[in-house]
Enzyme design. Structure first.
Site, short mmCIF file in Angstrom:
data_model
loop_
_atom_site.label_atom_id
_atom_site.label_comp_id
_atom_site.label_asym_id
_atom_site.label_seq_id
_atom_site.Cartn_x
_atom_site.Cartn_y
_atom_site.Cartn_z
N GLY A 176 0.83 -1.19 0.00
CA GLY A 176 0.00 0.00 0.00
C GLY A 176 0.87 1.24 0.00
CB CYS A 177 0.26 4.66 -1.27
SG CYS A 177 -1.44 4.90 -0.72
#
Length: 332
Positions: A145-146
């Site tokens: 995930g970012c």
């Protein structure tokens, strides 16, 4: 001869960014881009910035349209990738999944995302700087995930010295995806910074999963916020140490940890504008009386998604991980 790659779910921001970055990759050719609702439509008519670069049309996300690919990126919403990944792997295609479907153990995923996981397979967590050797042998990589990318890279070198870490993260609105919502509506976000899922964001579980191996006793807190900009994640990590370390000692630890990590840059200060459009993660370190503060900056669509996915592909194929990604950020 160029290796053929495919993109499942090519109509969103991450799909468009994959197309932009892959165009100049010296070893690959994009041969298939899927979208169920846009099948038959020219790719450039959806991604107008790519006019003149691609003459592909979207195709249905069926295995027959992807069988000629060596690597496929699945850039679909959570819960959708599991419908495609087992079929792709069954015919010998390597997969980099940009959804959350393979980032967590099956039981944790089902609890956190509230979905029954069909077609579960064990993947390597694709934070290249931490898991490079495992990625090199993998057929399935779960792109992080970012938020976890910015958080984990910010503190991994000193996690073993930490008692507690508090992450304060601010993201551009592209992290919410291409579909408009009330949350992303311009008047609701303009001139504002909006905390959301303040204590229960799903990315927390990725962050803990990756930091615990460095320090099983570490305590982690994480709060995300959105600011009215398109790109970028700025992470401020307050690291409360078990023992006192000078700033020089902390800097040396980071320099040693990231010595062979081209895309991590130590800076005196960081700004989102220093990494925009690039695959770099910039980190600045500060020493307070009671804590070390590590600030990281990434472009959430590049190092936080599509660029990191290409970096992972490069490592999976035994190539230089900089291929297709070795260009300076956009500034200002």
């Amino acid at each position: 001869m160029a290796m053929k790659v495919g993109i499942v779910g090519g109509s969103g921001y991450t799909g468009g960014e994959l197309l932009r970055l892959l165009y100049n990759h010296p070893k690959v050719e994009v041969s298939a881009v899927t979208s169920r609702k846009l099948a038959g439509k020219e790719v450039w008519k959806v991604h107008r910035h790519l006019k003149g670069f691609y003459d592909l049309k979207f195709v249905e996300p069926e295995i027959k349209n992807l069988e000629g690919c060596d690597v496929v990126f699945t850039a679909v919403p959570h819960g959708e990738a599991m419908k495609y990944v087992p079929q792709l792997m069954e015919v010998g295609i390597k997969v980099v999944d940009l959804s959350a479907d393979y980032r967590l153990p099956k039981d944790v995923y089902e609890k956190v995302y509230g979905l029954k996981h069909e077609g579960y397979a064990k993947a390597v967590y694709g934070l290249t700087e931490i898991h490079r050797s495992e990625i090199a042998k993998a057929d399935l990589v779960a792109n992080p995930g970012c938020y976890p990318t910015g958080c984990i890279l910010a503190v991994a070198p000193i996690a073993k010295f930490a008692e507690r870490i508090v992450f304060d993260c601010k993201s551009g609105i592209t992290g919410a995806g291409v579909k408009p919502t009330e949350f992303t509506h311009y008047p609701n976000l303009h001139e504002s910074v909006v905390p959301y899922k303040v204590t229960n964001h799903r990315h927390y579980y990725e962050i803990v999963q990756e930091l615990k191996p460095f320090n099983p006793e570490i305590a982690v807190s994480f709060t995300p916020q959105v600011f009215p900009g398109s790109r970028g994640i700025l992470t401020t990590a307050h690291v409360f140490l078990k023992e006192d370390l000078s700033l020089d000692e902390v800097v040396k630890i980071y320099e040693d940890f990231y010595r062979d990590c081209y895309f991590v840059r130590l800076q005196d200060d960081v700004r989102l504008s220093y990494v925009r459009g690039s695959n770099f993660c910039d980190i600045a370190l500060f020493k307070g009386e009671d804590r070390v503060v590590a600030v990281s900056a990434i472009d959430n669509l590049v190092k936080g998604a599509s660029g990191q996915a290409i970096q992972n592909m490069n490592v999976m194929m035994g190539w230089d991980e900089k291929l297709g990604l070795n260009f300076p950020p956009l500034f200002p």
